[in-house]
Design an enzyme around this catalytic site. Structure first.
Site, mmCIF file in Angstrom:
data_model
loop_
_atom_site.group_PDB
_atom_site.id
_atom_site.type_symbol
_atom_site.label_atom_id
_atom_site.label_comp_id
_atom_site.label_asym_id
_atom_site.label_seq_id
_atom_site.Cartn_x
_atom_site.Cartn_y
_atom_site.Cartn_z
ATOM 1 N N LYS A 14 -32.845 24.985 22.867
ATOM 2 C CA LYS A 14 -32.807 24.928 24.023
ATOM 3 C C LYS A 14 -30.965 25.521 24.277
ATOM 4 C CE LYS A 14 -33.239 19.612 24.350
ATOM 5 N NZ LYS A 14 -33.634 20.452 23.107
ATOM 6 N N ARG A 89 -32.577 12.389 29.187
ATOM 7 C CA ARG A 89 -33.281 12.259 27.857
ATOM 8 C C ARG A 89 -34.291 10.560 28.119
ATOM 9 N NH1 ARG A 89 -30.354 15.686 23.776
ATOM 10 N NH2 ARG A 89 -31.828 15.747 22.123
ATOM 11 N N ARG A 128 -31.308 25.395 10.167
ATOM 12 C CA ARG A 128 -29.893 25.320 11.026
ATOM 13 C C ARG A 128 -29.194 24.435 10.083
ATOM 14 N NH1 ARG A 128 -30.030 23.079 17.056
ATOM 15 N NH2 ARG A 128 -30.463 21.008 16.184
ATOM 16 N N ARG A 134 -24.313 19.896 11.029
ATOM 17 C CA ARG A 134 -24.918 18.380 11.771
ATOM 18 C C ARG A 134 -25.341 17.636 10.528
ATOM 19 N NH1 ARG A 134 -27.551 20.650 17.566
ATOM 20 N NH2 ARG A 134 -28.474 18.005 16.827
ATOM 21 N N ARG A 146 -35.556 11.897 15.418
ATOM 22 C CA ARG A 146 -34.896 12.360 16.409
ATOM 23 C C ARG A 146 -36.758 12.405 17.381
ATOM 24 N NH1 ARG A 146 -31.910 16.311 13.449
ATOM 25 N NH2 ARG A 146 -31.494 17.459 16.224
HETATM 26 N N1 LIG Z 1 -28.812 12.603 26.829
HETATM 27 C C1 LIG Z 1 -28.551 12.000 26.070
HETATM 28 N N2 LIG Z 1 -28.536 10.979 25.891
HETATM 29 C C2 LIG Z 1 -28.930 10.004 24.060
HETATM 30 N N3 LIG Z 1 -28.534 10.543 23.105
HETATM 31 C C3 LIG Z 1 -28.368 12.419 23.515
HETATM 32 C C4 LIG Z 1 -28.444 13.060 24.671
HETATM 33 N N4 LIG Z 1 -28.151 14.304 24.408
HETATM 34 C C5 LIG Z 1 -27.778 14.227 22.722
HETATM 35 N N5 LIG Z 1 -27.524 12.741 22.916
HETATM 36 C C6 LIG Z 1 -27.278 12.438 21.171
HETATM 37 O O1 LIG Z 1 -26.959 13.170 20.618
HETATM 38 C C7 LIG Z 1 -27.971 14.249 18.819
HETATM 39 C C8 LIG Z 1 -27.852 15.332 19.733
HETATM 40 O O2 LIG Z 1 -28.702 15.887 20.311
HETATM 41 P P1 LIG Z 1 -28.994 17.418 20.394
HETATM 42 O O3 LIG Z 1 -27.221 18.765 20.298
HETATM 43 O O4 LIG Z 1 -28.905 17.369 22.291
HETATM 44 O O5 LIG Z 1 -29.624 18.154 19.369
HETATM 45 P P2 LIG Z 1 -31.618 18.578 19.275
HETATM 46 O O6 LIG Z 1 -31.880 18.511 20.718
HETATM 47 O O7 LIG Z 1 -31.358 19.811 18.710
HETATM 48 O O8 LIG Z 1 -31.704 16.723 18.722
HETATM 49 C C9 LIG Z 1 -29.119 13.108 19.637
HETATM 50 O O9 LIG Z 1 -30.299 13.457 18.556
HETATM 51 C C10 LIG Z 1 -28.575 12.263 20.057
HETATM 52 O O10 LIG Z 1 -28.048 11.393 19.761
#
Ligand SMILES: Nc1ncnc2c1ncn2[C@@H]1O[C@H](COP(=O)(O)OP(=O)(O)O)[C@@H](O)[C@H]1O
Length: 190
Positions: A14, A89, A128, A134, A146
């Site tokens: 994404k 999400r 990654r 991260r 996740r």
């Molecule tokens: N919309 C959301 N609601 C709740 N937690 C979120 C949301 N967006 C991101 N997070 C938090 O940030 C973390 C990393 O998100 P992101 O960078 O989008 O990574 P990825 O899609 O690679 O898991 C998630 O695992 C969660 O803990």
């Protein structure tokens, strides 16, 4: 004005695609993951709170996330449209986003999903994790958590947007340019 939700499992690409799409369609890119990481780096109260969840691979609570997202939208009143990446999400977040946009006379134009197999994605994230720094990418157990969060809380959003006739999916396996093409084909036809 177009408002696009970029949807997909962790590691689906994404963020990578958002970089191209925001330029191409002149959209304001809002990545909740990036905003949380920015706050963690700057040791804000929001960052400290988010970190306790993110480090375990859990979602940050809806209340906190929704409020943060709304203030980011409000901070960009001149925007020609938004590209939401990593938000919504949960169903609660999707409902809140719809109501919030509606209060501004706007709506989600489309949700576009990048599809890929879990096992490929877990390997991508571990790869990654070697360079991204991260913590949530460096431990297979956190990564699996996740995916569990995704399956339980995020996957139901597909039905939510399908019911609204706004859900589109593209194959997320291929070169970056190929996938940008696939996404563009969907957006150009909206
Ligand atoms: N919309 C959301 N609601 C709740 N937690 C979120 C949301 N967006 C991101 N997070 C938090 O940030 C973390 C990393 O998100 P992101 O960078 O989008 O990574 P990825 O899609 O690679 O898991 C998630 O695992 C969660 O803990």
């Amino acid at each position: 004005m177009i408002n696009i939700v970029l949807f997909g499992k962790p590691g689906a690409g994404k963020g990578t695609q958002a970089e191209f799409l925001k330029e191409k369609y002149n959209l304001t890119h809002l990545s909740t993951g990036d905003i949380f990481r920015f706050n963690i780096k700057n040791e804000t109260e929001l960052g400290k709170l988010a970190k306790t969840y993110m480090d375990k691979g859990d979602l940050v609570p809806d209340e906190v996330t929704i409020q943060m997202l709304q203030s980011e939208v409000d901070a960009n009143p001149q925007s020609a449209g938004f590209l939401f990446d990593g938000f919504p999400r949960t169903l609660a977040q999707a409902g809140a986003l719809d109501r919030f946009l509606e209060s501004k006379g706007q709506q989600i134009t489309a949700t576009v999903a990048l599809e890929a197999d879990d096992e490929i994605l877990v390997q991508r994230l571990l790869e990654r994790g070697k360079t991204s720094g991260r913590p949530d990418d460096q431990d297979e157990e956190k990564i699996r958590n996740r995916y569990q969060e995704y399956n339980e809380k995020t996957a139901p959003l597909m039905g939510y947007y399908k019911d609204q006739g706004k859900f589109y999916a593209v194959d997320g396996i291929g070169s970056i340019a190929e996938i940008t093409e696939r996404l563009s084909a969907v957006i150009d036809n909206l």
